[in-house]
Design an enzyme around this catalytic site. Structure first.
Site, PDB file in Angstrom:
ATOM      1  N   ARG A  54       0.796  -1.218   0.000  1.00 29.03           N
ATOM      2  CA  ARG A  54       0.000   0.000   0.000  1.00 29.03           C
ATOM      3  C   ARG A  54       0.837   1.281   0.000  1.00 29.03           C
ATOM      4  NH1 ARG A  54      -2.834  -4.075   2.074  1.00 29.03           N
ATOM      5  NH2 ARG A  54      -0.772  -4.588   2.766  1.00 29.03           N
ATOM      6  N   THR A  55       1.794   1.382   0.915  1.00 28.31           N
ATOM      7  CA  THR A  55       2.491   2.661   1.122  1.00 28.31           C
ATOM      8  C   THR A  55       3.330   3.028  -0.103  1.00 28.31           C
ATOM      9  OG1 THR A  55       2.594   2.022   3.443  1.00 28.31           O
ATOM     10  CG2 THR A  55       3.902   3.922   2.780  1.00 28.31           C
ATOM     11  N   LYS A  82      25.659  -5.384  -1.917  1.00 26.79           N
ATOM     12  CA  LYS A  82      27.130  -5.389  -1.970  1.00 26.79           C
ATOM     13  C   LYS A  82      27.722  -4.678  -0.760  1.00 26.79           C
ATOM     14  CE  LYS A  82      26.544  -4.908  -6.932  1.00 26.79           C
ATOM     15  NZ  LYS A  82      26.492  -3.861  -7.968  1.00 26.79           N
ATOM     16  N   ARG A 104      11.210   3.782   3.872  1.00 24.19           N
ATOM     17  CA  ARG A 104      10.767   2.710   4.780  1.00 24.19           C
ATOM     18  C   ARG A 104      11.996   1.874   5.113  1.00 24.19           C
ATOM     19  NH1 ARG A 104       5.622  -1.199   4.580  1.00 24.19           N
ATOM     20  NH2 ARG A 104       4.740   0.774   5.269  1.00 24.19           N
ATOM     21  N   HIS A 132       4.783   5.500  11.726  1.00 22.91           N
ATOM     22  CA  HIS A 132       4.277   5.423  10.354  1.00 22.91           C
ATOM     23  C   HIS A 132       3.295   6.597  10.194  1.00 22.91           C
ATOM     24  CE1 HIS A 132       3.078   3.961   6.562  1.00 22.91           C
ATOM     25  NE2 HIS A 132       2.733   2.719   6.842  1.00 22.91           N
TER      26      HIS A 132
END
Ligand code: CP
Length: 302
Positions: A54-55, A82, A104, A132
């Site tokens: 969703r986000t 890496k 995020r 959030h």
């Protein structure tokens, strides 16, 4: 306001401005041409170190609806494998001209760290078990749209509070906006610090339901758990799951919310998830307008 890192940073006027702006921008979504030129020439980077449905998609859609250029960066498949650090990754993307970075990350505090390293605006799209903020803002927007007010609303947030960034952001935002929040969970799924939060706490879902205007169900975040927090899924569902019988004991016009992803049959039954009183898809739709509002206010508005 340059960044959006925590709902605790928002005053009542600032939070209300975001909700009012989202309400105006929601009208654009009803038009046949859904684009506005507001962020033309601006670049938004979506920097996702954790999975999201969703986000990530709604931030992308929101930025595109405002005509920004969008770069989607996912840690999987990048030079993070890496050994490249968050700081070097962010500075690399900034060198390409990012005006806003949506992040995020699994580490609580990652968005705050990033805000010290880049020149543009940082938007916290979920940092570990911390916050959030856009989820809480879209939740508040949905409550206000459905119930007409936030002042005095009785909101129960139910489930895995310990691992939930959504719970913390909602408690901080909703209390700023005049709502009363009760957290409902087994003692093992509450953080030790919860007694200092500006809300009430209960272990008794059946006692709280009849007194709630909004019941927000949370998923049990098994992926963040290293030990056992309850005896069995069946027992958890029996004590803290929302099924049709419990829904019937809520006030007639009370609504059920869920930030998603839902685990049907655990914290919420299929009957409740598919009920017209459940706002889960409405929350997703409102998320686009809300994130347009935040991008507009941080990157393009006055
Ligand atoms: N509510 C929420 O943050 O969903 P995603 O993890 O799918 O973005």
């Amino acid at each position: 306001m340059r960044h959006l890192l925590s709902t605790g940073d928002l005053t009542r006027d600032e939070a209300t401005l975001v909700l009012d702006t989202a309400e105006e921008l929601a009208q654009v979504s009803d038009r046949s041409v859904k684009k506005l030129p507001t962020l033309r020439g601006r670049t938004v980077v979506n920097l996702f170190y954790e999975d999201s449905t969703r986000t990530r998609t709604s931030f992308e859609l929101a930025a595109k609806r405002l005509s920004a250029d969008v770069i989607n960066f996912s840690a999987k498949g990048s030079s993070v494998s890496k050994g490249e650090s968050l700081k070097d990754t962010a500075l690399t993307l900034q060198a390409m001209g990012a005006d806003g970075v949506v992040i995020r990350h699994s580490a609580s505090g990652a968005a705050h760290r990033l805000a010290n390293w880049v020149d543009g605006s940082v938007l916290n799209a979920g940092d570990g078990t911390h916050e959030h903020p856009t989820q809480a803002l879209l939740d508040a927007f949905t409550m206000r749209s459905r119930l007409g007010r936030l002042e005095g609303l009785r909101v129960a947030v139910v489930g895995d509070i310990l691992h939930s960034r959504v719970a913390r952001s909602n408690v901080l935002l909703l209390t700023t906006l005049g709502a009363h929040v009760t957290l409902v969970a087994p003692p093992t799924l509450l953080p030790v610090s919860v007694r200092t939060w500006p809300c009430e706490v209960s272990y008794d879902l059946d006692g709280v339901l009849p007194k709630s205007d909004v019941v927000m169900m949370l998923r049990v975040q098994a992926e963040r758990m290293t030990e056992s927090y309850f005896p069995s899924v069946r027992e958890y569902s029996r004590n803290y799951g929302l099924d049709g019988e419990r829904l019937a004991r809520m006030p007639e016009d009370a609504i059920v919310m869920h930030p998603g992803p839902m685990v049907r049959g655990m914290e919420i039954s299929a009957e409740v998830a598919d009920s017209p009183r459940c706002t889960v898809t409405e929350q997703v739709a409102n998320g686009v307008s809300l994130r347009m509002a935040v991008l507009y206010l941080l990157l393009g508005g006055s």
